[in-house]
Design an enzyme around this catalytic site. Structure first.
Site, PDB file in Angstrom:
ATOM      1  N   SER A 262     -40.503 -26.366   5.941  1.00  0.00           N
ATOM      2  CA  SER A 262     -41.593 -27.150   6.534  1.00  0.00           C
ATOM      3  C   SER A 262     -42.240 -26.443   7.715  1.00  0.00           C
ATOM      4  O   SER A 262     -43.451 -26.491   7.889  1.00  0.00           O
ATOM      5  CB  SER A 262     -41.060 -28.508   7.006  1.00  0.00           C
ATOM      6  OG  SER A 262     -40.472 -29.198   5.928  1.00  0.00           O
TER       7      SER A 262
ATOM      8  N   ARG B 164     -48.927 -30.717  11.023  1.00  0.00           N
ATOM      9  CA  ARG B 164     -48.507 -30.518   9.640  1.00  0.00           C
ATOM     10  C   ARG B 164     -49.657 -30.197   8.696  1.00  0.00           C
ATOM     11  O   ARG B 164     -49.600 -29.258   7.917  1.00  0.00           O
ATOM     12  CB  ARG B 164     -47.789 -31.785   9.131  1.00  0.00           C
ATOM     13  CG  ARG B 164     -47.287 -31.640   7.709  1.00  0.00           C
ATOM     14  CD  ARG B 164     -46.860 -32.966   7.092  1.00  0.00           C
ATOM     15  NE  ARG B 164     -48.011 -33.830   6.828  1.00  0.00           N
ATOM     16  CZ  ARG B 164     -47.941 -34.968   6.144  1.00  0.00           C
ATOM     17  NH1 ARG B 164     -46.786 -35.381   5.684  1.00  0.00           N
ATOM     18  NH2 ARG B 164     -49.012 -35.702   5.947  1.00  0.00           N
TER      19      ARG B 164
ATOM     20  N   GLU C 108     -30.475 -29.411  16.569  1.00  0.00           N
ATOM     21  CA  GLU C 108     -31.554 -28.810  17.355  1.00  0.00           C
ATOM     22  C   GLU C 108     -31.098 -28.376  18.744  1.00  0.00           C
ATOM     23  O   GLU C 108     -31.556 -27.371  19.285  1.00  0.00           O
ATOM     24  CB  GLU C 108     -32.726 -29.796  17.483  1.00  0.00           C
ATOM     25  CG  GLU C 108     -33.372 -30.165  16.152  1.00  0.00           C
ATOM     26  CD  GLU C 108     -32.576 -31.193  15.346  1.00  0.00           C
ATOM     27  OE1 GLU C 108     -31.658 -31.826  15.908  1.00  0.00           O
ATOM     28  OE2 GLU C 108     -32.864 -31.375  14.152  1.00  0.00           O
TER      29      GLU C 108
ATOM     30  N   ARG D 232     -49.043 -24.301  10.758  1.00  0.00           N
ATOM     31  CA  ARG D 232     -47.674 -23.816  10.535  1.00  0.00           C
ATOM     32  C   ARG D 232     -47.648 -22.666   9.539  1.00  0.00           C
ATOM     33  O   ARG D 232     -46.828 -21.769   9.608  1.00  0.00           O
ATOM     34  CB  ARG D 232     -46.752 -24.960  10.105  1.00  0.00           C
ATOM     35  CG  ARG D 232     -47.200 -25.690   8.860  1.00  0.00           C
ATOM     36  CD  ARG D 232     -46.501 -27.031   8.705  1.00  0.00           C
ATOM     37  NE  ARG D 232     -47.118 -27.820   7.668  1.00  0.00           N
ATOM     38  CZ  ARG D 232     -46.544 -28.109   6.492  1.00  0.00           C
ATOM     39  NH1 ARG D 232     -45.335 -27.692   6.222  1.00  0.00           N
ATOM     40  NH2 ARG D 232     -47.177 -28.823   5.597  1.00  0.00           N
TER      41      ARG D 232
ATOM     42  N   HIS E  31     -45.307 -30.370  13.030  1.00  0.00           N
ATOM     43  CA  HIS E  31     -45.321 -31.800  12.682  1.00  0.00           C
ATOM     44  C   HIS E  31     -45.428 -32.709  13.910  1.00  0.00           C
ATOM     45  O   HIS E  31     -44.770 -33.743  13.996  1.00  0.00           O
ATOM     46  CB  HIS E  31     -44.084 -32.164  11.851  1.00  0.00           C
ATOM     47  CG  HIS E  31     -44.042 -31.473  10.514  1.00  0.00           C
ATOM     48  ND1 HIS E  31     -43.962 -30.106  10.395  1.00  0.00           N
ATOM     49  CD2 HIS E  31     -44.080 -31.960   9.247  1.00  0.00           C
ATOM     50  CE1 HIS E  31     -43.946 -29.771   9.108  1.00  0.00           C
ATOM     51  NE2 HIS E  31     -44.028 -30.867   8.394  1.00  0.00           N
TER      52      HIS E  31
ATOM     53  N   ASP F 151     -44.230 -40.291   7.037  1.00  0.00           N
ATOM     54  CA  ASP F 151     -42.850 -40.323   7.564  1.00  0.00           C
ATOM     55  C   ASP F 151     -42.658 -41.442   8.589  1.00  0.00           C
ATOM     56  O   ASP F 151     -41.542 -41.875   8.842  1.00  0.00           O
ATOM     57  CB  ASP F 151     -42.471 -38.972   8.173  1.00  0.00           C
ATOM     58  CG  ASP F 151     -42.008 -37.987   7.114  1.00  0.00           C
ATOM     59  OD1 ASP F 151     -41.794 -38.425   5.949  1.00  0.00           O
ATOM     60  OD2 ASP F 151     -41.867 -36.795   7.425  1.00  0.00           O
TER      61      ASP F 151
ATOM     62  N   PHE G 231     -37.846 -33.428  17.421  1.00  0.00           N
ATOM     63  CA  PHE G 231     -36.471 -32.985  17.684  1.00  0.00           C
ATOM     64  C   PHE G 231     -36.419 -31.789  18.636  1.00  0.00           C
ATOM     65  O   PHE G 231     -35.535 -31.711  19.490  1.00  0.00           O
ATOM     66  CB  PHE G 231     -35.784 -32.682  16.350  1.00  0.00           C
ATOM     67  CG  PHE G 231     -36.021 -33.769  15.338  1.00  0.00           C
ATOM     68  CD1 PHE G 231     -35.642 -35.083  15.628  1.00  0.00           C
ATOM     69  CD2 PHE G 231     -36.672 -33.522  14.149  1.00  0.00           C
ATOM     70  CE1 PHE G 231     -35.896 -36.115  14.724  1.00  0.00           C
ATOM     71  CE2 PHE G 231     -36.927 -34.543  13.242  1.00  0.00           C
ATOM     72  CZ  PHE G 231     -36.540 -35.841  13.525  1.00  0.00           C
TER      73      PHE G 231
END
Lengths: 309, 274
Positions: free
Chosen positions: A34, A164, A55, A7, A106, A114, A80
């Site tokens: 993020s 991530r 989203e 990312r 992610h 998470d 999402f």
């Protein structure tokens, strides 16, 4: 070996492309820190749009902006961007072949702590099933840059899956060049053919080395493009193999393992084992603990191969 | 086009809607008939477009968010020369450009494929945002149903359009009070529409959607407004308007008339059946 998050490479590449290409706009859904689209935002605040925690609407706006001539990158977590907004991706973006690049970060269980609600293990499956959609899954930060650039220059919809964590940047020294029609043959070996995607390709190389020390010789094929699938390289690579092992950080249902099985069972039936997340929801934990728990780290994969080979 | 011309045109559009749905044997006449004045006025007197160059940079954008009312849009597009009126007979048939719901890849002039409710509205807002950041003067129009407002993304879009101050965007609600399962109020009430959008930061007017003068004034109000807000026209309409037995009922939301009903409808619309 240097480690870097995909990312991070994505955000940096966006900044570079944004300078060259004025039509690029970037949308995010309250996760720009993020997803790293905030790097683009800092440089080009007038071309970055934070759509809030919405989203579906983000991808509708992305569609509209592409119709008006923009090259649109839209980012959120894979859960999402792919999960919640799937029907919009299907009916608007993919159906109309809109110039929208969904870059989902992610993905997979490496999200770790998470927990299950954020661990997208099904996104490849649901994106791959949509006509016109290209599904790309880079192996490291180096390849991520190449893939983002390729997507920006190629008209039409993309789903690009990033993870991530920082992960080894191992393709740089191999000077690989991304080509969606050409899978990367990273190692050659006759007995076993390991096919992998995403950050599992580095693991696959480690598996290959460990097997080699045990006098088991495997080839390693990296498929960053799950759709379109380079069937030609795939069929050539498995020709002499007694066992095909597919590795991915995704459910064993519908992902690369399924794509490979679909191809081989019709054109060149082989014994296949799918390494991936079993048909369960994930849970909280450190990512290396989860890789061990679900049997997708180096030792567990070698163990499994030795058992069935 | 003057009022007289518009009235005649609207009647002609109604005939084409009923004929094309009858020929197809399926489709959505009720919500197509309720939006006739709203869309005919827009295409005749306000929307900038060129059927010979549908992708022209200077065009305004129209999006039929209530995509099931494709027969309404197709009938008007045929009149405006996007394709021959004869082609309306192919509606919903294999190989036709006139899909059951508008298909942007098949029919030039359709900006985006719609049919999945709520989506066209968001796409239209995205177009408006893009035009706005490019400082272009083109306008964006979207036609929605009142039942469509039950879709959650409509409110995400309403919030964002206001947040980005999309004053180049005009949404029209064809509020015909019925959806496929019954009256909107009994299925899932959406009123008060105007107040809801106002509280979301929109500039709103409420009109009788069959009164050509009010429809004209509403579009004029959009073009001259200086509020810096997105603009909403809530148009109270009659589902199935113009054909007595299709009016004020959900029965013809998604159903073609029988041969007898077709005969009767055409007589009511001032024309003998084919």
């Amino acid at each position: 070996m240097i480690k870097k998050a995909m990312r991070e490479a994505y955000g940096l590449k966006l900044v570079e492309l944004g300078q060259k290409n004025q039509t690029i706009v970037v949308l995010d859904a309250d996760l720009s820190g993020s997803t790293k689209t905030n790097l683009f935002q800092k440089q080009f605040p007038d071309r970055h749009f934070n759509m809030g925690i919405a989203e579906c609407n983000m991808l509708l706006f992305a569609s509209g902006m592409s119709i008006a001539g923009k090259t649109v990158f839209a980012s959120s977590f894979a859960m999402f961007a792919a999960g919640r907004a799937w029907e919009i991706v299907r009916n608007t973006i993919a159906h109309d072949k809109l110039n929208v690049k969904i870059v989902a970060t992610h993905a997979g269980i490496s999200v770790g702590e998470d927990g299950g609600s954020h661990q997208a293990n099904e996104d490849i499956a649901i994106m791959r099933a949509i006509p016109n959609m290209r599904v790309l899954c880079p192996a490291d930060a180096y390849e991520t840059g190449q893939i983002i650039e390729y997507a920006s220059e190629t008209e039409g919809p993309f789903y690009i899956r990033l993870t991530r964590d920082s992960s080894p940047v191992f393709l740089e020294e191999r000077k690989t060049v991304f080509n969606p029609e050409k899978a990367l043959v990273l190692e050659e070996g006759k007995e076993i053919c390991i096919i992998s995607t995403g950050l599992m390709t580095y693991t696959a190389l480690m598996v290959q080395e460990l097997l080699k020390s045990k006098n088991i010789f495997a080839s390693v094929i990296h498929l960053s493009s799950i759709k379109p699938l380079d069937e030609k390289t795939l069929l050539q690579s498995v020709q002499k193999a007694k066992l095909v092992v597919v590795c991915e950080e995704h459910s064993i249902i519908g992902g690369l393992g399924s794509a490979v099985a679909e191809c081989l069972s019709e054109k060149s039936p082989k014994k296949i084992t799918r390494i991936g997340i079993p048909d369960v929801f994930g849970q909280s934990g450190k990512s290396d603990e989860l890789f061990d728990y679900y049997g997708i780290n180096i030792n567990k994969i070698v163990e499994k191969i030795e058992k069935i080979f | 086009m003057d009022r007289n011309g518009l009235e005649k045109q609207c009647l002609e559009v109604r005939r084409l809607i009923v004929k094309s749905v009858y020929e197809a044997g399926s489709g959505h006449p009720g919500g197509s008939l309720s939006g006739v004045e709203l869309l005919t006025t827009l295409f005749e007197n306000f929307l900038k477009f060129d059927p010979k160059n549908p992708k022209s940079d200077s065009r305004d954008y129209f999006i039929l968010s209530k995509g099931h009312c494709a027969p309404l849009l197709y009938s008007i597009m045929a009149f405006k020369g996007y394709f021959p009126v004869e082609e309306l007979k192919t509606l919903r048939k294999l190989g036709s450009r006139l899909q059951g719901h508008p298909d942007a890849l098949k029919l030039p002039g359709i900006e985006v494929s719609t049919g999945s409710l709520g989506q066209g509205f968001g796409v239209a807002a995205g177009i408006a945002l893009s035009l706005k950041i490019d400082k272009k003067v083109n306008k964006v129009y979207a036609l929605l149903g009142d039942g469509e407002l039950q879709e959650g993304t409509v409110w995400e879009t309403a919030m964002a359009a206001s947040h980005f101050k999309l004053d180049n965007f005009c949404a029209v609600i064809d509020s015909n009070k019925f959806q496929i399962d019954g009256s909107v109020e009994t299925v899932m009430g959406v009123e008060p529409i105007k107040q809801k959008f106002e509280s979301f930061g929109w500039e709103c007017v409420q009109i009788n959607g069959h009164d050509l003068k009010q429809v004209d004034e509403a579009y004029q109000a959009f073009l001259s407004h200086k509020s810096g807000k997105p603009f909403l026209i809530v148009a109270d309409t009659l589902k199935g308007k113009g054909v007595s037995f299709m009016e004020n009922t959900e029965k013809f939301h998604g159903k073609a008339p029988s041969p007898e009903e077709f005969e009767k409808a055409m007589i009511e619309l001032g024309e003998k059946a084919l």
